[in-house]
Design an enzyme around this catalytic site. Structure first.
Site, PDB file in Angstrom:
ATOM      1  N   ASP A 154      -0.085   5.103   0.797  1.00 60.28           N
ATOM      2  CA  ASP A 154      -0.349   6.056   1.884  1.00 60.28           C
ATOM      3  C   ASP A 154      -0.336   5.352   3.225  1.00 60.28           C
ATOM      4  OD1 ASP A 154      -0.977   8.467   0.350  1.00 60.28           O
ATOM      5  OD2 ASP A 154      -2.734   7.375  -0.325  1.00 60.28           O
ATOM      6  N   ASP A 198       0.873  -1.161   0.000  1.00 65.21           N
ATOM      7  CA  ASP A 198       0.000   0.000   0.000  1.00 65.21           C
ATOM      8  C   ASP A 198       0.930   1.237   0.000  1.00 65.21           C
ATOM      9  OD1 ASP A 198      -2.362   1.619   0.582  1.00 65.21           O
ATOM     10  OD2 ASP A 198      -1.505   1.790   2.588  1.00 65.21           O
TER      11      ASP A 198
END
Ligand code: B16
Ligand code: MG
Length: 212
Positions: A11, A9
């Site tokens: 953020d 991922d």
């Protein structure tokens, strides 16, 4: 365990743009007179821009038309883009580069799986454009996490079977997405429900967790 690819991922895992998202939503909510705090913000992790807006608007005193919602999302995004202009490679979170280099050295494929449409801008700002073997993001998906689409597409780009992929996530929605894709999951920060969990990537060597 036979993991041959790790899908990160963006953020909250690679870089702390989660704080920029918070400040931009807070600006919008304050301007509109809508109550918003960090607890509500936690629900926006990994969730698409328009779905995040719907969560923010739960506390609104009035209803908004679809056109008004589009304009609100654009205002938030413009503010967010101002914040991410100042990102540099120094903003890459602790332990991330060591882990990425270690995975690459051991022949493990690395990819990004992010809900963000700003992924290409962020990767460029932090000097990691052209670094990953695949980038799947908010620009090539129709359903946001917890739907598995973003991770399934990343694995397909790599040509990897889903069960040979590990997802690294900071959002409950992302962990759920990885599991729905049939992948192993590593939760960082406060994400719940992962097959494994670490406080941050500075405290873990992914290859060691995988026994590589
Ligand atoms: P954008 P991730 C997600 O990224 C963020 O966690 C989430 O807060 C944001 O709403 C979403 O991207 C969409 O971002 O407005 O830039 O398209 O955690 O999946 O990397
Ligand atoms: Mg995240």
């Amino acid at each position: 365990m036979n993991i041959k690819a790790v899908i990160f991922d963006l953020d909250g895992v690679i870089v702390s743009t989660d704080e920029c998202h918070y400040k931009a939503w807070k600006m919008l909510a304050d301007e509109e007179g809508i109550y918003f705090d960090r607890t509500i913000n936690e629900r926006l992790r990994g969730v698409s821009r328009m779905e995040s807006l719907e969560i923010v608007l739960e506390k609104a005193q009035k209803s908004y038309t679809d056109d008004e919602k589009t304009a609100l999302a654009e205002r938030k995004n413009n503010c967010y883009k101002e914040y991410i202009k100042s990102l540099t490679p120094d903003d890459i979170l602790t332990g991330v580069m060591d882990n990425l280099e270690d995975l690459k050295a051991k022949g493990i494929k690395i990819a990004i799986g992010s809900s963000s449409k700003n992924t290409p801008i962020i990767l460029k700002q932090i000097g990691l454009d052209n670094y990953f073997d695949a980038v799947s993001d908010g620009n090539n998906i129709t359903k946001s996490k917890p739907d598995p689409e973003v991770f399934v597409k990343a694995a397909d780009m790599l040509g990897m079977p889903y069960k040979e992929c590990l997802v690294v996530e900071d959002a409950d929605a992302g962990i759920e997405a990885g599991k729905s894709a049939g992948m192993m999951t590593l939760a960082v920060n406060k994400a719940q429900g992962g097959d494994m969990a670490v406080e941050n990537l500075g405290k873990a060597k992914i290859t060691e967790l995988l026994g590589l």
